[in-house]
Design a protein around this motif. Structure first.
Motif, PDB file in Angstrom:
ATOM      1  N   ASN A 142      37.238  41.244  40.503  1.00 19.53           N
ATOM      2  CA  ASN A 142      37.835  42.180  41.440  1.00 19.53           C
ATOM      3  C   ASN A 142      37.802  41.651  42.868  1.00 19.53           C
ATOM      4  O   ASN A 142      38.255  42.299  43.796  1.00 19.53           O
ATOM      5  CB  ASN A 142      37.093  43.538  41.385  1.00 19.53           C
ATOM      6  CG  ASN A 142      37.312  44.234  40.057  1.00 19.53           C
ATOM      7  OD1 ASN A 142      38.406  44.163  39.483  1.00 19.53           O
ATOM      8  ND2 ASN A 142      36.272  44.883  39.555  1.00 19.53           N
TER       9      ASN A 142
ATOM     10  N   ARG B  26      47.521  31.167  35.504  1.00 19.56           N
ATOM     11  CA  ARG B  26      47.503  32.482  36.166  1.00 19.56           C
ATOM     12  C   ARG B  26      48.830  33.216  35.944  1.00 19.56           C
ATOM     13  O   ARG B  26      48.856  34.435  35.831  1.00 19.56           O
ATOM     14  CB  ARG B  26      47.230  32.320  37.665  1.00 19.56           C
ATOM     15  CG  ARG B  26      45.761  32.105  37.967  1.00 19.56           C
ATOM     16  CD  ARG B  26      45.495  32.032  39.447  1.00 19.56           C
ATOM     17  NE  ARG B  26      44.058  32.049  39.712  1.00 19.56           N
ATOM     18  CZ  ARG B  26      43.505  31.805  40.887  1.00 19.56           C
ATOM     19  NH1 ARG B  26      44.281  31.496  41.914  1.00 19.56           N
ATOM     20  NH2 ARG B  26      42.203  31.853  41.045  1.00 19.56           N
TER      21      ARG B  26
ATOM     22  N   ARG C  53      38.043  39.838  34.432  1.00 22.54           N
ATOM     23  CA  ARG C  53      38.950  39.756  35.577  1.00 22.54           C
ATOM     24  C   ARG C  53      38.170  40.110  36.837  1.00 22.54           C
ATOM     25  O   ARG C  53      37.673  41.219  36.994  1.00 22.54           O
ATOM     26  CB  ARG C  53      40.126  40.720  35.410  1.00 22.54           C
ATOM     27  CG  ARG C  53      41.045  40.852  36.640  1.00 22.54           C
ATOM     28  CD  ARG C  53      41.903  39.623  36.847  1.00 22.54           C
ATOM     29  NE  ARG C  53      42.840  39.799  37.930  1.00 22.54           N
ATOM     30  CZ  ARG C  53      43.605  38.852  38.429  1.00 22.54           C
ATOM     31  NH1 ARG C  53      43.550  37.648  37.934  1.00 22.54           N
ATOM     32  NH2 ARG C  53      44.428  39.089  39.420  1.00 22.54           N
TER      33      ARG C  53
ATOM     34  N   GLU D  89      38.019  36.667  29.441  1.00 27.85           N
ATOM     35  CA  GLU D  89      38.497  38.062  29.454  1.00 27.85           C
ATOM     36  C   GLU D  89      38.142  38.789  30.738  1.00 27.85           C
ATOM     37  O   GLU D  89      38.741  39.783  31.079  1.00 27.85           O
ATOM     38  CB  GLU D  89      37.900  38.826  28.254  1.00 27.85           C
ATOM     39  CG  GLU D  89      38.354  38.298  26.906  1.00 27.85           C
ATOM     40  CD  GLU D  89      39.841  38.552  26.670  1.00 27.85           C
ATOM     41  OE1 GLU D  89      40.454  39.289  27.450  1.00 27.85           O
ATOM     42  OE2 GLU D  89      40.381  37.992  25.705  1.00 27.85           O
TER      43      GLU D  89
ATOM     44  N   PHE E 295      48.596  34.358  32.216  1.00 28.66           N
ATOM     45  CA  PHE E 295      47.576  35.367  31.919  1.00 28.66           C
ATOM     46  C   PHE E 295      47.149  36.106  33.194  1.00 28.66           C
ATOM     47  O   PHE E 295      46.046  35.897  33.717  1.00 28.66           O
ATOM     48  CB  PHE E 295      46.359  34.700  31.268  1.00 28.66           C
ATOM     49  CG  PHE E 295      46.676  33.930  30.024  1.00 28.66           C
ATOM     50  CD1 PHE E 295      46.940  34.588  28.824  1.00 28.66           C
ATOM     51  CD2 PHE E 295      46.735  32.534  30.038  1.00 28.66           C
ATOM     52  CE1 PHE E 295      47.244  33.886  27.669  1.00 28.66           C
ATOM     53  CE2 PHE E 295      47.038  31.828  28.896  1.00 28.66           C
ATOM     54  CZ  PHE E 295      47.307  32.504  27.705  1.00 28.66           C
ATOM     55  N   PRO E 296      48.013  36.984  33.700  1.00 27.11           N
ATOM     56  CA  PRO E 296      47.708  37.687  34.957  1.00 27.11           C
ATOM     57  C   PRO E 296      46.542  38.666  34.837  1.00 27.11           C
ATOM     58  O   PRO E 296      45.947  39.035  35.856  1.00 27.11           O
ATOM     59  CB  PRO E 296      49.023  38.423  35.266  1.00 27.11           C
ATOM     60  CG  PRO E 296      49.679  38.584  33.933  1.00 27.11           C
ATOM     61  CD  PRO E 296      49.336  37.359  33.153  1.00 27.11           C
ATOM     62  N   ASN E 297      46.196  39.084  33.642  1.00 27.18           N
ATOM     63  CA  ASN E 297      45.120  40.062  33.459  1.00 27.18           C
ATOM     64  C   ASN E 297      43.792  39.428  33.040  1.00 27.18           C
ATOM     65  O   ASN E 297      42.841  40.129  32.715  1.00 27.18           O
ATOM     66  CB  ASN E 297      45.535  41.109  32.419  1.00 27.18           C
ATOM     67  CG  ASN E 297      46.730  41.919  32.867  1.00 27.18           C
ATOM     68  OD1 ASN E 297      46.825  42.286  34.045  1.00 27.18           O
ATOM     69  ND2 ASN E 297      47.656  42.183  31.970  1.00 27.18           N
ATOM     70  N   LYS E 298      43.743  38.115  33.042  1.00 27.35           N
ATOM     71  CA  LYS E 298      42.505  37.421  32.717  1.00 27.35           C
ATOM     72  C   LYS E 298      41.903  36.777  33.964  1.00 27.35           C
ATOM     73  O   LYS E 298      42.572  36.640  34.999  1.00 27.35           O
ATOM     74  CB  LYS E 298      42.753  36.340  31.655  1.00 27.35           C
ATOM     75  CG  LYS E 298      43.068  36.886  30.260  1.00 27.35           C
ATOM     76  CD  LYS E 298      43.192  35.754  29.263  1.00 27.35           C
ATOM     77  CE  LYS E 298      43.519  36.274  27.866  1.00 27.35           C
ATOM     78  NZ  LYS E 298      42.391  37.038  27.296  1.00 27.35           N
ATOM     79  N   TYR E 299      40.658  36.382  33.829  1.00 27.66           N
ATOM     80  CA  TYR E 299      39.993  35.662  34.910  1.00 27.66           C
ATOM     81  C   TYR E 299      40.317  34.181  34.755  1.00 27.66           C
ATOM     82  O   TYR E 299      39.967  33.551  33.756  1.00 27.66           O
ATOM     83  CB  TYR E 299      38.481  35.884  34.837  1.00 27.66           C
ATOM     84  CG  TYR E 299      37.696  35.067  35.846  1.00 27.66           C
ATOM     85  CD1 TYR E 299      37.758  35.371  37.204  1.00 27.66           C
ATOM     86  CD2 TYR E 299      36.898  34.005  35.433  1.00 27.66           C
ATOM     87  CE1 TYR E 299      37.041  34.634  38.129  1.00 27.66           C
ATOM     88  CE2 TYR E 299      36.175  33.263  36.348  1.00 27.66           C
ATOM     89  CZ  TYR E 299      36.255  33.579  37.704  1.00 27.66           C
ATOM     90  OH  TYR E 299      35.545  32.847  38.620  1.00 27.66           O
TER      91      TYR E 299
END
Length: 286
Positions: free
Chosen positions: A285, A257, A283, A281, A260-264
């Motif tokens: 919400n 995490r 993410r 890819e 890769f803060p912008n990935k799920y």
């Protein structure tokens, strides 16, 4: 005093407690010989102790046996039925009461909370900690040291400090501190559960527990495993780790995490119950 021998102190303590049918803390133990692996098998030594019940425990055991013999004509089925009826009555009484019992998280869920996620930070921020940091450190240090001072383990004074604003760092070191880890870390998990339950309830803080560098070694091992994984994710955009046990899955989750803060990035469970970390890819919400 009875003499006991095994390969390790942990094993010989367990043999002694089983022999006397009591907890280790109820025994008076003298270590006659420390175990040693030697060099290439030369000079190997086993762990040897002598043990006996403490005086208080002997008295309690004698009273228990006398009571047991006096009441040997009691019908077990009758007692079981009375206990069952008593439990039913208590349940009915609780239902009638207006007092609401708070929901207690399961042990696995509490252990998961050691590695903070986004929604957990929001919940912690709502808790008001009235005591200052130095007071919290002093209280926790005194209480934990008091808890372990009368055990048979040789443990140095426990170190306590703030890891960050929301996490308390507790470290165990000493000659026998490794015994607190247990096979596959099961004692480490149990100790983490106990300390976290208390610290989180009383101070509203998370816990980072270190025992004989167990956490450090686990983090180093998983970081080495994740190094090529991270490169693969950068190339393909997605990855599923191998099944990870216990604390490793949480360390991997936290590391991925951060990377890769912008990935799920989430923990998933397969049909066999094994846990792994999934990265893709999408993410979420939520």
């Amino acid at each position: 005093m009875k003499k006991f021998e095994a390969n390790t102190l942990e094993e010989v303590y367990e043999i002694a407690s089983n022999e006397f049918n009591c907890s280790i803390i109820d025994l008076e133990i003298v270590i006659a010989q420390q175990p040693s692996k030697g060099f290439l098998g030369i000079g190997k030594k086993t762990a040897i102790i002598t043990a006996q019940l403490k005086r208080k425990q002997k008295t309690e055991n004698r009273k228990y046996r006398e009571t047991k013999y006096r009441k040997n004509n009691i019908n077990i089925e009758d007692v079981s039925q009375k206990i069952a009826n008593s439990n039913i009555s208590e349940v009915k009484t609780q239902k009638k009461s207006s007092f609401k019992v708070p929901n207690v998280e399961g042990k696995e869920q509490i252990f998961n909370n050691f590695y903070t996620e986004t929604n957990q930070k929001d919940e912690i921020s709502k808790i008001v900690i009235k005591k200052d940091k130095e007071q919290i450190i002093e209280e926790v240090k005194n209480d934990v040291n008091y808890l372990f001072q009368n055990t048979c383990y040789e443990i140095d004074e426990v170190e306590v400090a703030f890891y960050d604003e929301e996490t308390l760092y507790v470290e165990f070191n000493g000659k026998d501190s490794a015994l607190l880890i247990g096979k596959e870390g099961y004692r480490y998990k149990a100790l983490s559960y106990i300390l976290f339950n208390w610290i989180n309830e009383k101070y509203g803080l998370m816990l980072r527990l270190e025992v004989a560098e167990f956490l450090k070694n686990q983090e180093e091992a998983i970081y080495n495993y994740l190094a090529p994984v991270i490169e693969t994710i950068k190339e393909t955009g997605t990855y599923k780790t191998k099944p990870l046990d216990g604390i490793l899955v949480h360390i991997a989750l936290k590391r991925l995490r951060e990377e890769f803060p912008n990935k799920y990035v989430a923990v998933k469970t397969n049909v066999r119950g094994d846990k792994y970390v999934l990265v893709n890819e999408y993410r979420s919400n939520q």
